[in-house]
Design a protein around this motif. Structure first.
Motif, PDB file in Angstrom:
ATOM      1  N   HIS A 147     125.660  70.630   9.342  1.00 18.65           N
ATOM      2  CA  HIS A 147     126.718  71.135   9.626  1.00 18.65           C
ATOM      3  C   HIS A 147     126.985  70.757  11.269  1.00 18.65           C
ATOM      4  O   HIS A 147     126.418  71.679  11.939  1.00 18.65           O
ATOM      5  CB  HIS A 147     126.845  72.642   9.465  1.00 18.65           C
ATOM      6  CG  HIS A 147     126.601  73.335   8.109  1.00 18.65           C
ATOM      7  ND1 HIS A 147     127.784  73.215   7.105  1.00 18.65           N
ATOM      8  CD2 HIS A 147     125.675  73.395   7.509  1.00 18.65           C
ATOM      9  CE1 HIS A 147     127.214  73.632   6.115  1.00 18.65           C
ATOM     10  NE2 HIS A 147     125.950  74.047   6.002  1.00 18.65           N
ATOM     11  N   TYR A 203     131.228  84.088   1.195  1.00 22.01           N
ATOM     12  CA  TYR A 203     131.977  83.614   2.542  1.00 22.01           C
ATOM     13  C   TYR A 203     133.446  83.740   2.359  1.00 22.01           C
ATOM     14  O   TYR A 203     133.887  82.938   1.403  1.00 22.01           O
ATOM     15  CB  TYR A 203     131.546  82.498   3.073  1.00 22.01           C
ATOM     16  CG  TYR A 203     130.056  82.216   3.630  1.00 22.01           C
ATOM     17  CD1 TYR A 203     129.703  83.332   4.459  1.00 22.01           C
ATOM     18  CD2 TYR A 203     129.215  81.077   3.255  1.00 22.01           C
ATOM     19  CE1 TYR A 203     128.203  82.964   4.971  1.00 22.01           C
ATOM     20  CE2 TYR A 203     128.020  80.856   3.827  1.00 22.01           C
ATOM     21  CZ  TYR A 203     127.618  82.032   4.582  1.00 22.01           C
ATOM     22  OH  TYR A 203     126.243  81.706   4.995  1.00 22.01           O
ATOM     23  N   HIS A 237     126.264  76.975  -2.969  1.00 25.73           N
ATOM     24  CA  HIS A 237     125.463  77.847  -1.966  1.00 25.73           C
ATOM     25  C   HIS A 237     125.656  79.072  -3.126  1.00 25.73           C
ATOM     26  O   HIS A 237     126.721  79.497  -3.331  1.00 25.73           O
ATOM     27  CB  HIS A 237     126.378  78.275  -0.729  1.00 25.73           C
ATOM     28  CG  HIS A 237     125.781  79.339  -0.025  1.00 25.73           C
ATOM     29  ND1 HIS A 237     125.205  79.097   1.442  1.00 25.73           N
ATOM     30  CD2 HIS A 237     125.626  80.578  -0.472  1.00 25.73           C
ATOM     31  CE1 HIS A 237     124.947  80.154   1.785  1.00 25.73           C
ATOM     32  NE2 HIS A 237     125.127  81.205   0.867  1.00 25.73           N
ATOM     33  N   LEU A 272     119.725  82.856   9.391  1.00 28.60           N
ATOM     34  CA  LEU A 272     120.527  81.922   8.608  1.00 28.60           C
ATOM     35  C   LEU A 272     120.667  82.481   7.157  1.00 28.60           C
ATOM     36  O   LEU A 272     119.855  83.530   6.930  1.00 28.60           O
ATOM     37  CB  LEU A 272     119.701  80.580   8.669  1.00 28.60           C
ATOM     38  CG  LEU A 272     118.091  80.925   8.664  1.00 28.60           C
ATOM     39  CD1 LEU A 272     117.438  80.569   7.454  1.00 28.60           C
ATOM     40  CD2 LEU A 272     117.474  79.789   9.428  1.00 28.60           C
ATOM     41  N   SER A 273     121.339  81.808   6.476  1.00 33.13           N
ATOM     42  CA  SER A 273     121.662  82.405   5.147  1.00 33.13           C
ATOM     43  C   SER A 273     121.575  81.085   3.986  1.00 33.13           C
ATOM     44  O   SER A 273     122.019  80.073   4.402  1.00 33.13           O
ATOM     45  CB  SER A 273     122.997  82.920   4.939  1.00 33.13           C
ATOM     46  OG  SER A 273     122.918  84.012   5.772  1.00 33.13           O
ATOM     47  N   ASN A 276     125.572  82.514  11.565  1.00 35.84           N
ATOM     48  CA  ASN A 276     124.264  82.127  10.692  1.00 35.84           C
ATOM     49  C   ASN A 276     123.955  80.646  10.937  1.00 35.84           C
ATOM     50  O   ASN A 276     124.858  79.774  11.249  1.00 35.84           O
ATOM     51  CB  ASN A 276     124.854  82.193   9.357  1.00 35.84           C
ATOM     52  CG  ASN A 276     124.574  83.757   8.757  1.00 35.84           C
ATOM     53  OD1 ASN A 276     124.096  83.611   7.716  1.00 35.84           O
ATOM     54  ND2 ASN A 276     124.890  84.705   9.611  1.00 35.84           N
ATOM     55  N   GLY A 277     122.694  80.236  10.926  1.00 34.83           N
ATOM     56  CA  GLY A 277     122.234  79.144  11.047  1.00 34.83           C
ATOM     57  C   GLY A 277     121.079  78.814  12.109  1.00 34.83           C
ATOM     58  O   GLY A 277     120.848  79.430  13.105  1.00 34.83           O
TER      59      GLY A 277
HETATM   60  N1  DUC Z   1     123.970  79.228   6.179  1.00 39.30           N
HETATM   61  C1  DUC Z   1     124.903  78.614   5.700  1.00 39.30           C
HETATM   62  O1  DUC Z   1     125.358  78.947   4.525  1.00 39.30           O
HETATM   63  N2  DUC Z   1     125.816  77.825   6.257  1.00 39.30           N
HETATM   64  C2  DUC Z   1     125.352  77.261   7.404  1.00 39.30           C
HETATM   65  C3  DUC Z   1     124.166  77.846   8.281  1.00 39.30           C
HETATM   66  C4  DUC Z   1     123.519  78.813   7.385  1.00 39.30           C
HETATM   67  O2  DUC Z   1     122.703  79.390   7.971  1.00 39.30           O
END
Ligand code: DUC
Ligand code: ZN
Ligand code: ZN
Length: 457
Positions: A58, A152, A179, A283-284, A333-334
């Motif tokens: 990303h 999301y 995801h 992060l996810s 997140n990330g």
């Molecule tokens: N999780 C996501 O789903 N997308 C970008 C970064 C993350 O931690």
């Protein structure tokens, strides 16, 4: 011949051979011994790998009023320094947006900036007739994969939408990357934690436990079974989701999965770092307990998980992660990883005896290229393939550190970790773009690579 990489341990689809690799223009022209050319690159004592493929990044991704810190130039320079010569990013459209416009906008951002080759997963954020028609048009133009979300706001799909899109992608020969986390469960658990005053980064994993991920994965796998569609599960973190993938495959379903270095090297213990430091690891899906490390390494070795990509999505700790000081739910997140994936995987995987050299190349290069329609142009050292090569010193020891890495962010999740083995020289389509670990190429030299329809056997 324009260039020959001489005397390396060349990792071809058939195994490792002591050989020279000759390049004519942008392509590999011959693999053999005693090959000559004007330009000679000595690879004695080094592996020669195909340029690595990161199927999940990303770069300059807007989330609300902030943007992930690496843009298409800085992020792809960091990728190159870490041995990655092809990245797959995403279109950034949301529910109701025009997919053609979203795709054109993302191309306009990436094309002039990329330092390595790239393509895009099309984000499918609704299942309207317009989206499905545009999907089939874009498939004909060389987009070979899509991204779908079960969570999301503005991205999450209902089960009915997911079904229609699985049929649409199946009929276009497109592999959907999904995801998988249950949106409503995350909302419920997050609200409960915040009500109890549990607001620190260490509560982030409790808002998205393994069952939240595995429930969505099981559901997506079942929907795919209903309509006989292939599916690729993004960033698989844990045994529970792996069980879903393995049992689907035993039933004969075409289900594939990726994991990421953060799930192999970091754990929920990192959320308990002092002060607010745990935010660096938000992060996810979240980091899991250490018991999952062996589960995931085992799955990479036995083919249960086919790909290691990064989900590279960096945010500055000092100015962006701090937005969540009062609530883990507000932490962007990330985490960064585009530059460290290959050295981490080689060091712990090959040097550490968990993966063969061939398995390492499969999960970091060949399999993502195959699944996303780029093979054998990418992901292979073979006559006719793009001359994307990584000349890799298996003995060089490097201490990973934000200070020396090229990723544009103020921390490294693996700070202080020593890896053995590192890229020395990297070629993109026959041109040296990294020499002695430093980038010597140019922004904009990367190209969009059209993919072919899905046909992974
Ligand atoms: N999780 C996501 O789903 N997308 C970008 C970064 C993350 O931690
Ligand atoms: Zn994701
Ligand atoms: Zn992602």
């Amino acid at each position: 011949m324009d260039c020959v990489v001489k005397n390396g341990m060349v990792v071809t689809p058939d195994g490792v051979v002591d050989a020279d690799v000759a390049i004519a223009g942008e392509k590999i022209a011959a693999i053999g011994t005693g090959l000559g050319a004007d330009q000679i690159i000595d690879a004695k004592g080094h592996y020669v790998f195909p340029g690595f493929v990161d199927a999940h990044v990303h770069l300059q991704m807007d989330v609300g009023d902030i943007t992930s810190t690496d843009d298409f130039t800085s992020g792809t320079i960091a990728a190159a320094c870490g041995g990655t010569t092809t990245v797959i990013d995403f279109t950034c459209n949301f529910r109701g947006d025009d997919l053609l416009e979203g795709t054109a906008a993302r191309r306009a951002e990436a094309d002039p900036r990329v330092a390595v080759d790239y393509t895009l997963h099309l984000t499918l954020a609704d299942a309207s007739g317009r989206t499905l028609a545009q999907l089939s048009q874009l498939a004909r133009e060389g987009y070979a994969s899509v991204k779908m979300y079960t969570t999301y706001q503005g991205l999450n799909l209902s089960d009915g939408e997911m079904l229609r899109l699985l049929v649409g992608t199946r009929d276009c020969g497109i592999l959907p990357m999904v995801h998988t986390e249950n949106h409503d469960a995350i909302a419920y658990l997050t609200a409960q934690l915040l009500r109890q005053g549990k607001r620190a980064p260490r509560y982030h994993p409790l808002s998205r436990p393994p069952l939240v991920e595995a429930e969505a994965a099981n559901r997506v796998v079942a929907l795919a079974q209903l309509v006989d569609a292939p599916v690729y599960i993004a960033h698989l973190t844990c045994r529970e989701t792996l069980d879903a993938v393995r049992s689907a495959r035993r039933r004969g379903q075409r289900i594939y999965a990726e994991t990421c270095p953060q799930y192999l090297f970091l754990s929920e213990d990192d959320y308990h770092r002092p002060g607010f430091e745990g935010a660096k690891y938000v992060l996810s899906p979240p980091l899991r307990n250490r018991a999952n490390w062996d589960v995931l390494w085992g799955a990479l070795a036995d083919g249960g998980v086919q790909v290691v990509s990064t989900d590279h999505c960096p945010w500055y700790f000092e100015t962006q992660k701090v937005r969540g000081r009062d609530s883990f739910a507000q932490i962007p997140n990330g985490a960064p990883g585009i530059e460290t994936r290959v050295p981490l995987l080689f060091s712990a995987g090959v040097d550490g005896g968990r993966l063969s050299v061939r398995q390492f190349v499969d999960v970091c290069a060949a399999n993502p290229a195959r699944l996303f329609g780029l093979y054998p142009q990418k992901g292979a050292i073979a006559v006719g393939s793009d001359a994307d090569l990584v000349i890799y010193d298996p003995r060089r020891e490097v201490t990973l550190s934000a200070e020396s890495l090229h990723q544009r962010v103020d921390y490294c999740p693996y700070e202080g970790q020593v890896v053995r083995g590192y890229p020395r020289t990297v070629l993109l389509r026959g041109k040296v773009i990294v020499e002695d670990g430093e980038f010597v190429g140019a922004a904009g030299q990367g190209k969009f690579v059209p993919g072919r329809p899905f046909s992974f056997a």
